[in-house]
Design an enzyme around this catalytic site. Structure first.
Site, short mmCIF file in Angstrom:
data_model
loop_
_atom_site.label_atom_id
_atom_site.label_comp_id
_atom_site.label_asym_id
_atom_site.label_seq_id
_atom_site.Cartn_x
_atom_site.Cartn_y
_atom_site.Cartn_z
N TYR A 142 -23.18 -64.64 61.98
CA TYR A 142 -22.69 -65.63 62.95
C TYR A 142 -22.08 -64.95 64.18
O TYR A 142 -21.98 -65.56 65.24
CB TYR A 142 -21.65 -66.56 62.32
CG TYR A 142 -22.18 -67.45 61.20
CD1 TYR A 142 -23.54 -67.50 60.90
CD2 TYR A 142 -21.33 -68.27 60.48
CE1 TYR A 142 -24.02 -68.31 59.88
CE2 TYR A 142 -21.80 -69.09 59.45
CZ TYR A 142 -23.15 -69.09 59.17
OH TYR A 142 -23.61 -69.91 58.16
N LYS A 191 -26.56 -59.56 48.82
CA LYS A 191 -28.02 -59.46 48.70
C LYS A 191 -28.35 -57.96 48.83
O LYS A 191 -29.11 -57.53 49.70
CB LYS A 191 -28.67 -60.30 49.81
CG LYS A 191 -30.15 -60.52 49.67
CD LYS A 191 -30.55 -61.46 48.55
CE LYS A 191 -32.05 -61.49 48.39
NZ LYS A 191 -32.49 -62.09 47.12
N ASP A 223 -28.86 -65.37 45.62
CA ASP A 223 -29.79 -66.37 45.09
C ASP A 223 -29.42 -66.73 43.66
O ASP A 223 -29.43 -67.90 43.26
CB ASP A 223 -31.26 -65.91 45.21
CG ASP A 223 -31.44 -64.42 44.98
OD1 ASP A 223 -30.44 -63.70 44.78
OD2 ASP A 223 -32.60 -63.96 45.00
N ASP A 247 -20.47 -69.73 53.61
CA ASP A 247 -20.66 -71.04 54.25
C ASP A 247 -21.56 -71.91 53.37
O ASP A 247 -21.25 -73.07 53.06
CB ASP A 247 -21.31 -70.79 55.63
CG ASP A 247 -21.34 -72.04 56.49
OD1 ASP A 247 -20.77 -73.06 56.08
OD2 ASP A 247 -21.95 -71.99 57.57
N ASP A 251 -20.51 -75.25 50.36
CA ASP A 251 -21.00 -76.63 50.38
C ASP A 251 -21.56 -77.00 49.01
O ASP A 251 -21.36 -78.11 48.52
CB ASP A 251 -22.11 -76.81 51.43
CG ASP A 251 -21.55 -77.25 52.78
OD1 ASP A 251 -20.38 -76.89 53.06
OD2 ASP A 251 -22.26 -77.93 53.53
#
Ligand code: NAD
Length: 362
Positions: A142, A191, A223, A247, A251
């Protein structure tokens, strides 16, 4: 105690939910004899409409001078065509960067009253959900280099994911400190099978862990983490991760605990100790344009955000607990906004939910 709080309502449902959160702070001030001075400032789409810029300098300066910041949410389709550095969401990124808010704490706790709103099966919920996501907030993709170029007649877009060892060390220390007051288990999500930034994360986090011999540290690919959060959420205590993974996973974590509308967050600027930390507090959801202006939003995420503010930034533990208890009592009494409605419950609007929590606060 007297504290100055910069209040950013923002856009969409931001105004509706922050109004309720400020009423709760007012009542806490009355009951416990404190003084909270609200300084209302603009950021996001409403600031673009009034001043032409998503984060006016006055807003930034007011936030810097305050003891903490309370934010609703920013953004909406009206401002989708703004240049990327002046979109409402850019205000949020700049605020975080300028205020040095590198540590985002997002709890995922299943309140028993909201079991029916969770999409997970009883056999998973029976084991409980109680973990915290510690997300790095001012690094990674970001904040990396964003480019759109023309190469050999074709448009090519690039977003860079960069992390320095010191950035990783700071957020890792926050996670280790939090884990020490919990079940002492950290899963670092990355990752590392693909990304070199993730491999640096592993190296740094592993070396910091040597200073915290009582904490059990493990690593998980993002994942797999996305799958494990809905398959067996009870295995997690503290999840430590980088900006974008945090982020997305938070959620997911919000929906398994019932609804995104009840999850608060704290963004902090100091890794040494949690108490008396300058912070920005906000529910994790966005501006929900689909229900904005209809008094349908769930104000609990915003109200629990002020509970976090009292606990972490102002060290007012009793007052913070009183807010949480008032929320729980209201849910036990069967009141629900639309997002967490289930059969036999009583549907209420945002303002009525606020009234009921206000009346239950003592
Ligand atoms: P969103 O969180 O606003 O909404 C997702 C869904 O959840 C919608 O159906 C919405 O109605 C519902 N919802 C969210 N909060 C709710 C609440 N308190 N009560 C009841 N229902 C609620 O996410 P989105 O739709 O992806 O984004 C909308 C806008 O918000 C975009 O402009 C986005 O960039 C922005 N956004 C801002 C923030 C922030 O300010 N921190 C965070 C995320 C998204």
């Amino acid at each position: 105690m007297q504290k100055n709080i910069a209040v950013i309502h923002g856009d969409g449902i931001g105004k509706e939910i922050i109004e309720q959160a400020c009423r709760i702070l007012d009542k806490v001030a009355t009951i416990y004899n404190h003084k909270f001075i609200f300084n209302e400032v603009l950021a996001g789409g409403c600031a673009i409409d009034k001043y032409g810029e998503c984060l006016p300098n006055d807003t930034l300066e007011s936030c810097k001078k305050s003891d903490s910041v309370l934010l609703g949410a920013v953004g909406g389709p009206k401002w989708d065509n703004e240049p990327s550095n002046n979109r409402p969401e850019a205000a949020l990124l700049r605020l975080r960067k300028e205020l040095g808010l590198f540590a985002n704490i997002r709890p995922a706790t299943l309140l028993q009253e909201l079991r029916n709103a969770s999409p997970l099966k009883d056999c998973i919920l029976d084991k409980g959900i109680d973990f915290v996501i510690v997300r790095e907030l001012i690094g990674g993709v970001y904040f990396g280099e964003h480019k759109l170029e023309n190469i050999n007649g074709e448009r090519v877009a690039t977003d860079g994911m960069t992390y320095s060892a010191s950035q990783i060390e700071s957020i890792a220390r926050v996670a280790f400190n939090i884990a020490q007051n919990r079940k002492k288990k950290i899963v670092c999500v990355d990752k590392a099978n693909v990304l070199s930034s993730s491999r640096l994360w592993r190296e740094v986090v592993e070396s910091i862990s040597k200073e915290y011999s009582d904490i059990e540290l493990s690593f998980m690919y993002v994942d797999n983490a996305a799958m494990q959060i809905c398959r067996e959420p009870s295995q997690f205590d503290v999840i430590l991760t980088e900006n974008m993974f945090g982020d997305i996973l938070s959620d997911e974590a919000s929906v398994i605990t019932g609804t995104i509308g009840v999850i608060p967050s704290a963004s902090l600027s100091d890794s040494k100790e949690l108490a008396n930390n300058f912070g920005m507090y906000e529910p994790i959801h966005g501006s929900a344009p689909d229900i904005a202006g209809q008094n349908k939003a769930n104000p609990i995420g915003a109200i629990l955000s002020v509970a976090m503010m009292l606990d972490i930034s102002f060290n007012l533990k009793t007052e913070s607990r009183a807010i949480i208890q008032a929320v729980q009592k209201t849910l036990q009494d069967g009141y629900r906004t639309g997002d967490m409605m289930s059969p036999d419950m009583k549907l209420v609007l945002c303002s009525e939910m606020g009234d009921r929590i206000y009346n239950n606060l003592q």
